[in-house]
Motif scaffolding. Sequence first.
Motif, mmCIF file in Angstrom:
data_model
loop_
_atom_site.group_PDB
_atom_site.id
_atom_site.type_symbol
_atom_site.label_atom_id
_atom_site.label_comp_id
_atom_site.label_asym_id
_atom_site.label_seq_id
_atom_site.Cartn_x
_atom_site.Cartn_y
_atom_site.Cartn_z
ATOM 1 N N VAL A 1 71.065 41.253 55.451
ATOM 2 C CA VAL A 1 72.146 40.636 54.684
ATOM 3 C C VAL A 1 72.258 41.429 53.372
ATOM 4 O O VAL A 1 71.302 42.058 52.947
ATOM 5 N N VAL A 2 73.439 41.419 52.793
ATOM 6 C CA VAL A 2 73.636 42.087 51.505
ATOM 7 C C VAL A 2 73.922 41.020 50.462
ATOM 8 O O VAL A 2 74.834 40.199 50.628
ATOM 9 N N ARG A 3 73.106 40.989 49.412
ATOM 10 C CA ARG A 3 73.218 39.956 48.368
ATOM 11 C C ARG A 3 73.134 40.613 47.001
ATOM 12 O O ARG A 3 72.693 41.752 46.874
ATOM 13 N N ARG A 4 73.479 39.873 45.978
ATOM 14 C CA ARG A 4 73.513 40.452 44.646
ATOM 15 C C ARG A 4 72.671 39.683 43.631
ATOM 16 O O ARG A 4 72.449 38.484 43.767
ATOM 17 N N VAL A 5 72.234 40.433 42.606
ATOM 18 C CA VAL A 5 71.735 39.830 41.376
ATOM 19 C C VAL A 5 72.700 40.334 40.313
ATOM 20 O O VAL A 5 72.690 41.525 39.999
ATOM 21 N N MET A 6 73.564 39.478 39.820
ATOM 22 C CA MET A 6 74.702 39.925 38.999
ATOM 23 C C MET A 6 75.467 40.985 39.798
ATOM 24 O O MET A 6 75.812 40.752 40.931
ATOM 25 N N ALA B 1 78.892 46.121 54.708
ATOM 26 C CA ALA B 1 79.061 44.860 55.424
ATOM 27 C C ALA B 1 78.240 43.780 54.707
ATOM 28 O O ALA B 1 77.367 44.081 53.900
ATOM 29 N N GLU B 2 78.530 42.529 55.005
ATOM 30 C CA GLU B 2 77.820 41.434 54.353
ATOM 31 C C GLU B 2 76.549 41.082 55.108
ATOM 32 O O GLU B 2 75.566 40.655 54.523
ATOM 33 N N GLN B 3 76.572 41.248 56.419
ATOM 34 C CA GLN B 3 75.379 41.018 57.225
ATOM 35 C C GLN B 3 75.551 41.710 58.565
ATOM 36 O O GLN B 3 76.661 42.057 58.946
ATOM 37 N N HIS C 1 69.809 51.950 60.783
ATOM 38 C CA HIS C 1 70.022 52.874 59.663
ATOM 39 C C HIS C 1 71.272 52.465 58.892
ATOM 40 O O HIS C 1 72.132 51.769 59.413
ATOM 41 N N PHE C 2 71.351 52.979 57.676
ATOM 42 C CA PHE C 2 72.569 52.821 56.874
ATOM 43 C C PHE C 2 73.040 54.215 56.480
ATOM 44 O O PHE C 2 72.241 55.034 56.019
ATOM 45 N N ARG C 3 74.327 54.492 56.691
ATOM 46 C CA ARG C 3 74.844 55.814 56.340
ATOM 47 C C ARG C 3 75.889 55.682 55.245
ATOM 48 O O ARG C 3 76.832 54.901 55.351
#
Lengths: 460, 65
Positions: free
Chosen positions: A55-60, A91-93, A98-100
């Motif tokens: 998942v992709v999340r944020r701190v600020m 993407a959000e999840q 891998h990530f390119r």
Amino acid sequence: MFDPSDVVDHVRNGMLPAHIYNDSEIFAAERDAIFSRSWVFLAHESEIPQVGDYVVRRVMENSFIVSRAGDGAVHAMFNMCLHRGMQVCRAEQGNASHFRCPYHGWSYRNDGRIVGLPFHREAYGGETGFSKRGQRLLPAPAMDTVNGMIFVSLDPEAPPLREFLGDFAFYLDYYTRQSPSGVEVLGPQRWRVKANWKIGAENFAGDMYHTPQTHASVVEIGLFREPKAEKRKDGATYWATSGGGTTYKLPPGTLEERLRYVGYPDEMVERMKGAWSAEQLDLIGRDGFMVSAASVFPNLSLVHNWPKVADSDDVLPFVSLRQWQPISENETEVLSWFLVDKEAPEEFKALSYKAYLMCFGSSGMFEQDDVENWVSLTATAAGTMARRLLLNGRMGMLPDGSTIAPALGGDEWAGPGESRIGYGEYNQRHLMNRWADLIEAGPARTAAVTVGTPGEDAAR
Amino acid sequence: MPILKADAAACQGYASCVIAADDYFDIDDDGLVVLLSTEVPEADRERVDRAARACPAAALRLEGA
């Protein structure tokens, strides 16, 4: 130039300069001093159960990929390519090995290690020009988990998560460890409100006082089997290290009767008896208190409630977790998850989810009541008149600093921390005093991270 | 059985093949492709062929595919 002493002294006295709820300078100070230091919740392990899940999340503004790598370990990595700073995961999840990076094609394994660097020899002269060996997406400076909840801190010197949570861990178990298996989560629902992030955190921390007024209509339509809002003053608020919350006082009965009263089936009650300590059980069975809303500094909140879900008088409990993600001084993104014990019967899970959706989340009735207040408050806090007004946040405190309600003794309250019966803004003050301490301390100092070169000295 | 071939001189280290099939391809410390297996069973043929064709430098070929 922002001078923190203008606000922190007032805040420590329980008086809140109204503009702190809509002020760009205050917001910048919060970014540098609070969110650069504190432990912030990112995700729950049950959101990424399989290898490759992320998942992709944020701190600020800081985007992190939270992924489960091939060895099953969880990684939180700063979502920024080491080359030109593009987000490597957009993407959000999902599930990926891998990530390119879409910009120049650099690629990274799901544990952050760099794999592909096109034209490494021609463009950089191989390892001499860019040392690719051992390079990885920046890991979160600190990461730790409790009850499957994944937290990060941007401060590499942050105290261990357990130490930060301290005695609040006792109360966290009611929400996130109702059996040895822990919880699974659904969500998050994610939406934005034009309100300052602190308002929700303070409200969930200890505002029992708003319930009879703000949520009067929810009670009038019979969502609860009793005039519950009127009974809020019989409950206690507690504060323990970095978090605190509200409780309801339960009718007389045994531990089992009281857990059944809020709607837990016998098999779940049995598992709670196996999962919780004698003191955790005593707070319910002996003292008669049941946790409701809570907040952990700075921006994580929890809620436990037990509305009616059908036309009968039966109630059903639900647990929800939420994060007040600051967007600006006057906007907050709310991320709201539904939590349920992994071992709960399927029928309970389905009904509990229904109860959650009815009360909280973007369609929830409590949600809509609350947010109308918070948006209006935030808008008004932007004006020049608000700069003159010190709001009174001293409920429960007398002029000499003593409290109206005495702290409950060990024979009345089995939990750690400090607790008191009735209305009071003790918890909001605890939360805001912590806020004031960090605002006063100022920005956290951090070292720069160089990538691919032996270091700054060699580059000169 | 289809045979996998790599032209190390043509490889530019994109790692597209690794992303598509990391059970057949890897990248060594010099940034060049390494074949983890050259014999591709029929069951993997389509997937590995797609991974080979994903190479932007045309350094990979699945022969007999």
